[in-house]
Motif scaffolding. Structure first.
Motif, PDB file in Angstrom:
ATOM      1  N   THR A  27       0.852  -1.180   0.000  1.00  0.00           N
ATOM      2  CA  THR A  27       0.000   0.000   0.000  1.00  0.00           C
ATOM      3  C   THR A  27       0.890   1.233   0.000  1.00  0.00           C
ATOM      4  O   THR A  27       2.090   1.140   0.271  1.00  0.00           O
ATOM      5  CB  THR A  27      -0.908   0.043   1.242  1.00  0.00           C
ATOM      6  N   SER A  28       0.317   2.385  -0.273  1.00  0.00           N
ATOM      7  CA  SER A  28       1.100   3.627  -0.221  1.00  0.00           C
ATOM      8  C   SER A  28       1.713   3.810   1.160  1.00  0.00           C
ATOM      9  O   SER A  28       2.875   4.207   1.285  1.00  0.00           O
ATOM     10  CB  SER A  28       0.221   4.826  -0.578  1.00  0.00           C
ATOM     11  N   ALA A  29       0.947   3.511   2.205  1.00  0.00           N
ATOM     12  CA  ALA A  29       1.454   3.663   3.575  1.00  0.00           C
ATOM     13  C   ALA A  29       2.636   2.729   3.828  1.00  0.00           C
ATOM     14  O   ALA A  29       3.633   3.131   4.437  1.00  0.00           O
ATOM     15  CB  ALA A  29       0.340   3.396   4.586  1.00  0.00           C
ATOM     16  N   GLN A  30       2.542   1.492   3.368  1.00  0.00           N
ATOM     17  CA  GLN A  30       3.645   0.549   3.543  1.00  0.00           C
ATOM     18  C   GLN A  30       4.879   0.994   2.772  1.00  0.00           C
ATOM     19  O   GLN A  30       6.003   0.879   3.260  1.00  0.00           O
ATOM     20  CB  GLN A  30       3.229  -0.855   3.089  1.00  0.00           C
ATOM     21  N   LEU A  31       4.664   1.512   1.560  1.00  0.00           N
ATOM     22  CA  LEU A  31       5.794   1.984   0.760  1.00  0.00           C
ATOM     23  C   LEU A  31       6.460   3.188   1.417  1.00  0.00           C
ATOM     24  O   LEU A  31       7.691   3.256   1.489  1.00  0.00           O
ATOM     25  CB  LEU A  31       5.327   2.330  -0.654  1.00  0.00           C
TER      26      LEU A  31
END
Length: 88
Positions: free
Chosen positions: A21-25
């Motif tokens: 996800t964007s948050a994980q990236l």
């Protein structure tokens, strides 16, 4: 292929694991903002890949394979820059 860990979550991510996800990236790349991800996508040399899946809303999904390959290119570019700087 070597496994790489995400720092805070402790989740192991390998290129075969699918999507981030964007948050994980953001977390993986050093707790960046999503705005920084967007800016990195605009770079002329080795831009950050576009999200693979853009569902409605703000949760984009990024291919783990593409991110892994991008990170490897960034490492190679960094080494080349360091080598060039040390010869001048």
């Amino acid at each position: 292929m070597a496994q790489q860990n995400t720092e805070a979550s402790g989740n192991t991510m390998t290129p075969a694991s699918g999507y981030l996800t964007s948050a994980q990236l953001c977390e993986r790349l050093g707790n960046l903002s999503t705005r920084t991800l967007h800016r990195w996508q605009q770079k002329e040399i080795n831009p950050l890949p576009e999200p693979t899946i853009r569902p409605s809303g703000t949760c984009n999904l990024w291919s783990a394979d593409e991110i892994y390959a991008w990170e490897e290119r960034e490492k190679a570019l960094s080494k080349a820059r360091s080598k060039k700087a040390s010869t001048h």
